[in-house]
Design a protein around this motif. Sequence first.
Motif, PDB file in Angstrom:
ATOM      1  N   GLY A   1       0.835  -1.189   0.000  1.00 25.91           N
ATOM      2  CA  GLY A   1       0.000   0.000   0.000  1.00 25.91           C
ATOM      3  C   GLY A   1       0.872   1.241   0.000  1.00 25.91           C
ATOM      4  N   ALA A   2       0.251   2.380  -0.234  1.00 26.23           N
ATOM      5  CA  ALA A   2       0.998   3.629  -0.403  1.00 26.23           C
ATOM      6  C   ALA A   2       1.725   4.059   0.866  1.00 26.23           C
ATOM      7  CB  ALA A   2       0.048   4.737  -0.871  1.00 26.23           C
ATOM      8  N   VAL A   3       1.042   4.048   1.991  1.00 28.93           N
ATOM      9  CA  VAL A   3       1.644   4.552   3.227  1.00 28.93           C
ATOM     10  C   VAL A   3       2.771   3.643   3.694  1.00 28.93           C
ATOM     11  CG1 VAL A   3       1.198   5.124   5.644  1.00 28.93           C
ATOM     12  CG2 VAL A   3      -0.462   5.766   3.892  1.00 28.93           C
ATOM     13  N   LEU A   4       2.564   2.335   3.680  1.00 29.75           N
ATOM     14  CA  LEU A   4       3.627   1.421   4.094  1.00 29.75           C
ATOM     15  C   LEU A   4       4.801   1.444   3.123  1.00 29.75           C
ATOM     16  CD1 LEU A   4       1.806  -1.735   5.522  1.00 29.75           C
ATOM     17  CD2 LEU A   4       3.072   0.034   6.749  1.00 29.75           C
ATOM     18  N   THR A   5       4.538   1.655   1.851  1.00 32.23           N
ATOM     19  CA  THR A   5       5.624   1.773   0.882  1.00 32.23           C
ATOM     20  C   THR A   5       6.483   2.996   1.197  1.00 32.23           C
ATOM     21  OG1 THR A   5       4.355   0.666  -0.846  1.00 32.23           O
ATOM     22  CG2 THR A   5       6.183   2.059  -1.559  1.00 32.23           C
ATOM     23  N   MET A   6       5.828   4.125   1.491  1.00 30.62           N
ATOM     24  CA  MET A   6       6.593   5.321   1.876  1.00 30.62           C
ATOM     25  C   MET A   6       7.381   5.070   3.158  1.00 30.62           C
ATOM     26  SD  MET A   6       4.205   8.633   1.061  1.00 30.62           S
ATOM     27  CE  MET A   6       2.679   7.972   1.714  1.00 30.62           C
ATOM     28  N   PHE A   7       6.753   4.404   4.128  1.00 32.11           N
ATOM     29  CA  PHE A   7       7.423   4.119   5.396  1.00 32.11           C
ATOM     30  C   PHE A   7       8.666   3.248   5.179  1.00 32.11           C
ATOM     31  CE2 PHE A   7       8.017   1.103   8.895  1.00 32.11           C
ATOM     32  CZ  PHE A   7       8.386   1.985   9.903  1.00 32.11           C
ATOM     33  N   VAL A   8       8.494   2.163   4.430  1.00 33.40           N
ATOM     34  CA  VAL A   8       9.618   1.241   4.182  1.00 33.40           C
ATOM     35  C   VAL A   8      10.740   1.958   3.439  1.00 33.40           C
ATOM     36  CG1 VAL A   8      10.292  -0.835   2.890  1.00 33.40           C
ATOM     37  CG2 VAL A   8       8.216  -0.855   4.274  1.00 33.40           C
ATOM     38  N   THR A   9      10.388   2.762   2.446  1.00 34.57           N
ATOM     39  CA  THR A   9      11.397   3.506   1.691  1.00 34.57           C
ATOM     40  C   THR A   9      12.131   4.495   2.588  1.00 34.57           C
ATOM     41  OG1 THR A   9      10.037   3.311  -0.296  1.00 34.57           O
ATOM     42  CG2 THR A   9      11.780   4.974  -0.322  1.00 34.57           C
ATOM     43  N   CYS A  10      11.374   5.248   3.383  1.00 33.46           N
ATOM     44  CA  CYS A  10      11.982   6.245   4.282  1.00 33.46           C
ATOM     45  C   CYS A  10      12.810   5.595   5.379  1.00 33.46           C
ATOM     46  CB  CYS A  10      10.895   7.119   4.911  1.00 33.46           C
ATOM     47  SG  CYS A  10      10.081   8.204   3.744  1.00 33.46           S
ATOM     48  N   LEU A  11      12.500   4.379   5.728  1.00 37.90           N
ATOM     49  CA  LEU A  11      13.246   3.678   6.764  1.00 37.90           C
ATOM     50  C   LEU A  11      14.499   3.001   6.201  1.00 37.90           C
ATOM     51  CD1 LEU A  11      13.256   2.732   9.771  1.00 37.90           C
ATOM     52  CD2 LEU A  11      12.082   0.685   8.982  1.00 37.90           C
ATOM     53  N   LEU A  12      14.336   2.263   5.114  1.00 31.09           N
ATOM     54  CA  LEU A  12      15.439   1.439   4.615  1.00 31.09           C
ATOM     55  C   LEU A  12      16.521   2.206   3.859  1.00 31.09           C
ATOM     56  CD1 LEU A  12      13.625  -1.836   3.499  1.00 31.09           C
ATOM     57  CD2 LEU A  12      14.836  -1.349   5.631  1.00 31.09           C
ATOM     58  N   LEU A  13      16.137   3.146   3.012  1.00 31.16           N
ATOM     59  CA  LEU A  13      17.158   3.837   2.216  1.00 31.16           C
ATOM     60  C   LEU A  13      18.196   4.562   3.066  1.00 31.16           C
ATOM     61  CD1 LEU A  13      15.359   5.132  -0.988  1.00 31.16           C
ATOM     62  CD2 LEU A  13      17.060   3.334  -0.777  1.00 31.16           C
ATOM     63  N   PRO A  14      17.792   5.359   4.055  1.00 29.80           N
ATOM     64  CA  PRO A  14      18.834   5.991   4.877  1.00 29.80           C
ATOM     65  C   PRO A  14      19.724   4.983   5.601  1.00 29.80           C
ATOM     66  CG  PRO A  14      16.732   7.078   5.233  1.00 29.80           C
ATOM     67  CD  PRO A  14      16.462   5.859   4.413  1.00 29.80           C
ATOM     68  N   LEU A  15      19.129   3.874   6.053  1.00 27.74           N
ATOM     69  CA  LEU A  15      19.926   2.854   6.748  1.00 27.74           C
ATOM     70  C   LEU A  15      20.909   2.179   5.796  1.00 27.74           C
ATOM     71  CD1 LEU A  15      17.192   1.273   9.048  1.00 27.74           C
ATOM     72  CD2 LEU A  15      18.929   2.975   9.656  1.00 27.74           C
ATOM     73  N   VAL A  16      20.453   1.873   4.589  1.00 31.43           N
ATOM     74  CA  VAL A  16      21.337   1.256   3.592  1.00 31.43           C
ATOM     75  C   VAL A  16      22.460   2.209   3.217  1.00 31.43           C
ATOM     76  CG1 VAL A  16      21.425   0.504   1.168  1.00 31.43           C
ATOM     77  CG2 VAL A  16      19.642  -0.362   2.675  1.00 31.43           C
ATOM     78  N   TRP A  17      22.162   3.491   3.172  1.00 28.47           N
ATOM     79  CA  TRP A  17      23.175   4.487   2.799  1.00 28.47           C
ATOM     80  C   TRP A  17      24.107   4.836   3.948  1.00 28.47           C
ATOM     81  CZ3 TRP A  17      19.185   8.029  -0.005  1.00 28.47           C
ATOM     82  CH2 TRP A  17      18.890   7.482  -1.256  1.00 28.47           C
ATOM     83  N   GLY A  18      23.906   4.206   5.114  1.00 30.85           N
ATOM     84  CA  GLY A  18      24.861   4.361   6.198  1.00 30.85           C
ATOM     85  C   GLY A  18      24.489   5.348   7.283  1.00 30.85           C
ATOM     86  N   GLU A  19      23.267   5.800   7.322  1.00 32.07           N
ATOM     87  CA  GLU A  19      22.857   6.725   8.380  1.00 32.07           C
ATOM     88  C   GLU A  19      22.880   5.998   9.722  1.00 32.07           C
ATOM     89  OE1 GLU A  19      22.166   9.706  10.512  1.00 32.07           O
ATOM     90  OE2 GLU A  19      22.132  10.102   8.358  1.00 32.07           O
ATOM     91  N   LYS A  20      23.551   6.598  10.691  1.00 25.48           N
ATOM     92  CA  LYS A  20      23.712   5.967  12.009  1.00 25.48           C
ATOM     93  C   LYS A  20      22.782   6.553  13.065  1.00 25.48           C
ATOM     94  CE  LYS A  20      27.063   3.322  10.685  1.00 25.48           C
ATOM     95  NZ  LYS A  20      26.677   2.067  10.118  1.00 25.48           N
ATOM     96  N   ASN A  21      22.147   7.666  12.769  1.00 21.90           N
ATOM     97  CA  ASN A  21      21.223   8.276  13.724  1.00 21.90           C
ATOM     98  C   ASN A  21      19.857   7.589  13.563  1.00 21.90           C
ATOM     99  OD1 ASN A  21      19.695   9.866  15.394  1.00 21.90           O
ATOM    100  ND2 ASN A  21      20.478  11.801  14.595  1.00 21.90           N
ATOM    101  N   TYR A  22      19.702   6.462  14.244  1.00 19.25           N
ATOM    102  CA  TYR A  22      18.514   5.625  14.086  1.00 19.25           C
ATOM    103  C   TYR A  22      17.244   6.323  14.569  1.00 19.25           C
ATOM    104  CZ  TYR A  22      22.119   2.131  13.366  1.00 19.25           C
ATOM    105  OH  TYR A  22      23.205   1.451  12.909  1.00 19.25           O
TER     106      TYR A  22
END
Length: 174
Positions: free
Chosen positions: A117-138
């Motif tokens: 769904g749209a909202v969960l897709t935005m949530f997963v994208t906003c959560l995973l991309l920064p983590l994959v790119w190395g963001e450490k401020n969880y």
Amino acid sequence: MSKESNFAPENSGAKFFHRKDLYLALVLVAFGAFVYYEAGKFPPAPLVLGDTINADVFPKILVVILLFLTAIIPFEFKITPQKVAKIDKERNVKTLPITWITIFLLLTIVFLTDFLGAVLTMFVTCLLLPLVWGEKNYIAVAIYALLFPAFVWFLFNQLLGLYFAPGLLEVFLK
């Protein structure tokens, strides 16, 4: 002849067009043609909306702009010849693994969009991309992953009245 007036530097192998740029342009044209075709399948606007612009018009306008800009790419080296050597040198550098990981992640998320769904897709994208790119401020990532989709949902769904496919959230909405 001075180097400033050399429109096709010897190191690019380009005469009339730049070969690597032509390949990129062809991929973009194929993508644009596909999107234009798909936009043509959108249903017309309901009569209750009157003489509004149909849903297919905006994507088609974007594709036409994309195709216009794409047509410039193979010939761009003639406009900025001094940058061709630098661009060609950077293209020979191996693509970073994070690029391939990001592409895979985004394709997976797009593939799962109907399910999530749209909202969960935005949530997963906003959560995973920064983590994959190395963001450490969880904590910042978690706040962003919660607030951004909530804001987008509120703005578009509640204020503007646009429908967002619920996906998995449909179980909780019943």
